[in-house]
Design a protein around this motif. Structure first.
Motif, PDB file in Angstrom:
ATOM      1  N   LYS A 163      -4.391   2.179  -2.417  1.00  0.00           N
ATOM      2  CA  LYS A 163      -3.048   1.615  -2.621  1.00  0.00           C
ATOM      3  C   LYS A 163      -2.121   2.645  -3.244  1.00  0.00           C
ATOM      4  CE  LYS A 163      -5.285  -2.753  -3.244  1.00  0.00           C
ATOM      5  NZ  LYS A 163      -6.293  -3.299  -4.142  1.00  0.00           N
TER       6      LYS A 163
ATOM      7  N   MET B 209       8.451  -6.287  -9.380  1.00  0.00           N
ATOM      8  CA  MET B 209       7.348  -5.710  -8.629  1.00  0.00           C
ATOM      9  C   MET B 209       7.414  -6.187  -7.181  1.00  0.00           C
ATOM     10  SD  MET B 209       3.294  -6.110  -9.289  1.00  0.00           S
ATOM     11  CE  MET B 209       3.629  -7.695  -9.970  1.00  0.00           C
ATOM     12  N   PHE B 210       7.145  -5.296  -6.312  1.00  0.00           N
ATOM     13  CA  PHE B 210       7.158  -5.628  -4.902  1.00  0.00           C
ATOM     14  C   PHE B 210       5.832  -5.179  -4.310  1.00  0.00           C
ATOM     15  CE2 PHE B 210       8.107  -4.752  -0.440  1.00  0.00           C
ATOM     16  CZ  PHE B 210       8.782  -5.902  -0.078  1.00  0.00           C
ATOM     17  N   ILE B 211       5.067  -6.130  -3.813  1.00  0.00           N
ATOM     18  CA  ILE B 211       3.769  -5.791  -3.228  1.00  0.00           C
ATOM     19  C   ILE B 211       3.883  -5.822  -1.717  1.00  0.00           C
ATOM     20  CG2 ILE B 211       1.386  -6.578  -2.931  1.00  0.00           C
ATOM     21  CD1 ILE B 211       1.455  -7.553  -5.809  1.00  0.00           C
ATOM     22  N   ASP B 212       3.523  -4.716  -1.119  1.00  0.00           N
ATOM     23  CA  ASP B 212       3.593  -4.592   0.330  1.00  0.00           C
ATOM     24  C   ASP B 212       2.163  -4.476   0.838  1.00  0.00           C
ATOM     25  OD1 ASP B 212       3.795  -3.728   2.931  1.00  0.00           O
ATOM     26  OD2 ASP B 212       5.555  -2.488   2.561  1.00  0.00           O
ATOM     27  N   ARG B 213       1.624  -5.566   1.284  1.00  0.00           N
ATOM     28  CA  ARG B 213       0.212  -5.587   1.694  1.00  0.00           C
ATOM     29  C   ARG B 213       0.003  -4.931   3.046  1.00  0.00           C
ATOM     30  NH1 ARG B 213      -2.831  -9.272  -1.611  1.00  0.00           N
ATOM     31  NH2 ARG B 213      -1.423 -10.368  -3.000  1.00  0.00           N
ATOM     32  N   LEU B 214       1.028  -4.892   3.855  1.00  0.00           N
ATOM     33  CA  LEU B 214       0.860  -4.250   5.161  1.00  0.00           C
ATOM     34  C   LEU B 214       0.720  -2.736   5.008  1.00  0.00           C
ATOM     35  CD1 LEU B 214       3.416  -6.218   7.343  1.00  0.00           C
ATOM     36  CD2 LEU B 214       0.941  -6.461   7.301  1.00  0.00           C
ATOM     37  N   ARG B 215       1.530  -2.165   4.110  1.00  0.00           N
ATOM     38  CA  ARG B 215       1.468  -0.706   3.898  1.00  0.00           C
ATOM     39  C   ARG B 215       0.620  -0.349   2.678  1.00  0.00           C
ATOM     40  NH1 ARG B 215       7.771  -0.392   5.473  1.00  0.00           N
ATOM     41  NH2 ARG B 215       7.609  -2.381   4.428  1.00  0.00           N
ATOM     42  N   ASP B 216       0.025  -1.353   2.045  1.00  0.00           N
ATOM     43  CA  ASP B 216      -0.786  -1.149   0.840  1.00  0.00           C
ATOM     44  C   ASP B 216      -0.031  -0.359  -0.226  1.00  0.00           C
ATOM     45  OD1 ASP B 216      -3.093  -2.599   0.879  1.00  0.00           O
ATOM     46  OD2 ASP B 216      -4.190  -1.152   2.095  1.00  0.00           O
ATOM     47  N   GLU B 217       1.134  -0.863  -0.568  1.00  0.00           N
ATOM     48  CA  GLU B 217       1.941  -0.200  -1.595  1.00  0.00           C
ATOM     49  C   GLU B 217       2.362  -1.225  -2.641  1.00  0.00           C
ATOM     50  OE1 GLU B 217       4.097   3.087   1.315  1.00  0.00           O
ATOM     51  OE2 GLU B 217       5.316   1.557   0.334  1.00  0.00           O
ATOM     52  N   VAL B 218       2.564  -0.730  -3.849  1.00  0.00           N
ATOM     53  CA  VAL B 218       3.131  -1.600  -4.876  1.00  0.00           C
ATOM     54  C   VAL B 218       4.288  -0.837  -5.532  1.00  0.00           C
ATOM     55  CG1 VAL B 218       1.352  -0.892  -6.544  1.00  0.00           C
ATOM     56  CG2 VAL B 218       2.688  -2.950  -6.967  1.00  0.00           C
ATOM     57  N   ILE B 219       5.417  -1.509  -5.635  1.00  0.00           N
ATOM     58  CA  ILE B 219       6.612  -0.844  -6.171  1.00  0.00           C
ATOM     59  C   ILE B 219       7.011  -1.516  -7.485  1.00  0.00           C
ATOM     60  CG2 ILE B 219       9.010  -0.185  -5.734  1.00  0.00           C
ATOM     61  CD1 ILE B 219       8.395  -0.482  -2.725  1.00  0.00           C
TER      62      ILE B 219
ATOM     63  N   TYR C  37      14.374  -3.240  -2.372  1.00  0.00           N
ATOM     64  CA  TYR C  37      13.120  -2.867  -1.708  1.00  0.00           C
ATOM     65  C   TYR C  37      13.233  -3.212  -0.222  1.00  0.00           C
ATOM     66  CZ  TYR C  37      11.348  -3.214  -6.510  1.00  0.00           C
ATOM     67  OH  TYR C  37      11.156  -3.090  -7.854  1.00  0.00           O
TER      68      TYR C  37
ATOM     69  N   MET D 232       0.633  -8.956   3.949  1.00  0.00           N
ATOM     70  CA  MET D 232       1.690  -9.816   3.402  1.00  0.00           C
ATOM     71  C   MET D 232       2.530  -9.047   2.392  1.00  0.00           C
ATOM     72  SD  MET D 232      -0.066 -13.477   2.745  1.00  0.00           S
ATOM     73  CE  MET D 232      -1.421 -12.851   1.790  1.00  0.00           C
ATOM     74  N   GLU D 233       3.735  -9.456   2.256  1.00  0.00           N
ATOM     75  CA  GLU D 233       4.612  -8.828   1.272  1.00  0.00           C
ATOM     76  C   GLU D 233       5.021  -9.897   0.271  1.00  0.00           C
ATOM     77  OE1 GLU D 233       7.130  -5.993   2.378  1.00  0.00           O
ATOM     78  OE2 GLU D 233       6.118  -5.512   4.237  1.00  0.00           O
ATOM     79  N   MET D 234       5.330  -9.426  -0.908  1.00  0.00           N
ATOM     80  CA  MET D 234       5.640 -10.387  -1.958  1.00  0.00           C
ATOM     81  C   MET D 234       6.767  -9.831  -2.806  1.00  0.00           C
ATOM     82  SD  MET D 234       2.876 -11.859  -4.587  1.00  0.00           S
ATOM     83  CE  MET D 234       2.858 -10.584  -5.804  1.00  0.00           C
ATOM     84  N   SER D 235       7.739 -10.630  -3.072  1.00  0.00           N
ATOM     85  CA  SER D 235       8.766 -10.164  -4.002  1.00  0.00           C
ATOM     86  C   SER D 235       9.308 -11.335  -4.794  1.00  0.00           C
ATOM     87  CB  SER D 235       9.887  -9.453  -3.255  1.00  0.00           C
ATOM     88  OG  SER D 235      10.515 -10.330  -2.387  1.00  0.00           O
TER      89      SER D 235
ATOM     90  N   PRO E 265       0.994   3.466  -5.548  1.00  0.00           N
ATOM     91  CA  PRO E 265       1.989   2.962  -6.498  1.00  0.00           C
ATOM     92  C   PRO E 265       3.285   3.779  -6.423  1.00  0.00           C
ATOM     93  CG  PRO E 265       0.048   3.905  -7.600  1.00  0.00           C
ATOM     94  CD  PRO E 265       0.032   4.363  -6.185  1.00  0.00           C
TER      95      PRO E 265
ATOM     96  N   ILE F 297      -4.432   5.044  -4.913  1.00  0.00           N
ATOM     97  CA  ILE F 297      -5.498   4.660  -5.829  1.00  0.00           C
ATOM     98  C   ILE F 297      -6.206   3.473  -5.203  1.00  0.00           C
ATOM     99  CG2 ILE F 297      -6.011   3.712  -8.111  1.00  0.00           C
ATOM    100  CD1 ILE F 297      -3.423   5.186  -9.060  1.00  0.00           C
ATOM    101  N   LYS F 298      -7.492   3.637  -4.919  1.00  0.00           N
ATOM    102  CA  LYS F 298      -8.254   2.605  -4.205  1.00  0.00           C
ATOM    103  C   LYS F 298      -7.504   2.189  -2.929  1.00  0.00           C
ATOM    104  CE  LYS F 298     -10.597  -0.579  -6.347  1.00  0.00           C
ATOM    105  NZ  LYS F 298     -10.749  -1.851  -7.088  1.00  0.00           N
TER     106      LYS F 298
ATOM    107  N   LEU G  20      -7.486   3.218 -13.187  1.00  0.00           N
ATOM    108  CA  LEU G  20      -7.322   4.456 -12.413  1.00  0.00           C
ATOM    109  C   LEU G  20      -5.854   4.899 -12.409  1.00  0.00           C
ATOM    110  CD1 LEU G  20      -9.685   3.632  -9.411  1.00  0.00           C
ATOM    111  CD2 LEU G  20     -10.047   5.414 -11.121  1.00  0.00           C
TER     112      LEU G  20
ATOM    113  N   PHE H 173      -8.136  -0.847 -10.657  1.00  0.00           N
ATOM    114  CA  PHE H 173      -6.919  -0.196 -10.181  1.00  0.00           C
ATOM    115  C   PHE H 173      -6.028   0.189 -11.353  1.00  0.00           C
ATOM    116  CE2 PHE H 173      -2.432  -0.383  -9.060  1.00  0.00           C
ATOM    117  CZ  PHE H 173      -2.363   0.446  -7.955  1.00  0.00           C
TER     118      PHE H 173
ATOM    119  N   PHE I  89      -4.316  -8.194  -6.027  1.00  0.00           N
ATOM    120  CA  PHE I  89      -3.983  -6.908  -5.411  1.00  0.00           C
ATOM    121  C   PHE I  89      -4.231  -5.764  -6.384  1.00  0.00           C
ATOM    122  CE2 PHE I  89      -0.983  -3.642  -3.898  1.00  0.00           C
ATOM    123  CZ  PHE I  89      -1.307  -3.619  -2.552  1.00  0.00           C
TER     124      PHE I  89
END
Lengths: 170, 191
Positions: B69, B1-11, A46, A1-4, B71, B66-67, A158, A155, A150
């Motif tokens: 994911k 913040m933009f969380i991309d769970r498919l690509r496991d990224e956080v922007i 994004y 899922m994506e979230m913005s 960043p 990191i874990k 680290l 996290f 998430f």
């Protein structure tokens, strides 16, 4: 899922099925309009999803610039009409053109196409997709989800340690 | 913040804000030229013929996973000139943290204050405030002759006691310290 984050402070969560719907819609737009690249991005720049050739084009930069394009011309929109921003922006190059279409307040579609493709087709199909996506976004708008699931505390610790390693002073 | 769970990224979005000609773009230019090239994208800089930022500069930097994911950090500058007021508001939208780049020169005191007031107004319009929003200060141009003492700048600008950093961005002094400070600010607000 994506979230913005959306304009009203609520966060939109894209489930896998809605994400797939967006990806399929972009593929369809690309195929039918014969565009080189179609991107769905949020108003912060994004990239949520894209379809097309990405080897030569930096998707992140293009999305940030497209969002910035609306930001840069917003002052002009305000002066001439009192509106927040223009609905569409179009830039024509010698070989390639880019058409930008806002989707509601918080998202946009970016279409890159070459000179053999008629602008009218891109315009009509992008407009159609923007209406479809606005409907989808309206359905997805829901209460804010916290980021803590998430980004747990481990996290964050680290990440803090990694900062010193990678962003250290040389 | 933009969380991309498919690509496991956080922007995360970090905006460098401050008076015109204060050194916001110089910060990004130094980061771009001194960070491991594998950890950054292109520096997109939109300048006028007079070398002023047209509407923003953009640089993407990232850390290793990191874990599982990744960043990423999107760094933006805003244009300092008054007539880009509305554009500044939009570039600020969605920011996770702000670096306020103050010009340490004595003759820029009012420009710093005006820019900080502008930032506060824009945050209030986003239902936030300087007191609630994660931001830090960088006192830039510490190498110039006619500069204000840091303790005076702290009184003028840092009435909320946010983290502050002295810098000479053109030589890189304090640039990465500031970036790390901004990211730590974002992280601390997540918990």
């Amino acid at each position: 899922m994506e979230m913005s984050q959306s304009k009203n402070g609520k966060k939109i969560v894209f489930s896998e099925s809605s994400f797939n719907k967006i990806a399929q819609s972009l593929q369809a737009l690309k195929k039918r309009s014969n565009a080189a690249l179609c991107i769905f991005a949020d108003a912060n720049g994004y990239a949520v999803s894209f379809s097309g050739e990405a080897k030569e084009i930096d998707i992140s930069s293009l999305s940030a610039l497209a969002a910035g394009d609306f930001a840069a011309t917003s002052e002009m929109a305000r002066i001439i009409s009192g509106e927040d921003k223009f609905r569409y922006l179009y830039h024509e190059g010698k070989e390639k053109n880019v058409y930008l279409c806002s989707v509601g307040d918080d998202y946009l579609i970016i279409v890159v196409f070459d000179k053999s493709v008629a602008l009218g087709i891109v315009r009509a199909m992008t407009h159609h997709l923007s209406l479809k996506l606005e409907d989808l976004l309206a359905k997805l708008r829901q209460e804010a989800e916290t980021a803590s699931d998430f980004l747990d505390s481990q996290f964050r610790e680290l990440l803090s340690a990694e900062l010193d390693k990678s962003f250290g002073v040389k | 913040m933009f969380i991309d769970r498919l690509r496991d990224e956080v922007i995360f979005k970090i905006v460098y804000f401050g008076p015109g000609l204060g050194g916001k773009t110089t910060n990004l230019e130094y980061i771009y030229s001194h960070i491991d090239p594998r950890l950054r994208g292109n520096l997109i800089s939109l300048k006028t013929k007079e070398d002023r930022t047209l509407y923003f500069d953009f640089l993407q930097v990232e850390l290793g996973r990191i874990k599982g994911k990744k960043p990423r950090f999107h760094l933006y500058t805003i244009p300092g000139q008054a007539y880009y007021n509305f554009s500044r508001k939009i570039v600020l939208k969605g920011a996770d943290a702000v670096v306020f780049v103050a010009d340490s020169q004595k003759e820029r005191v009012e420009d710093n204050l005006y820019a900080l007031e502008d930032l506060e107004k824009k945050l209030i319009r986003q239902n936030s405030s300087l007191a609630a929003f994660p931001w830090i200060i960088q006192y830039n141009k510490r190498d110039l002759p006619n500069i204000e003492k840091v303790k005076n700048l702290q009184v003028q600008l840092n009435f909320l006691n946010v983290p502050s950093f002295e810098a000479i961005a053109i030589y890189g002094t304090g640039v990465f310290e500031t970036l790390r400070g901004a990211i730590r600010m974002v992280i601390s607000k997540l918990s």
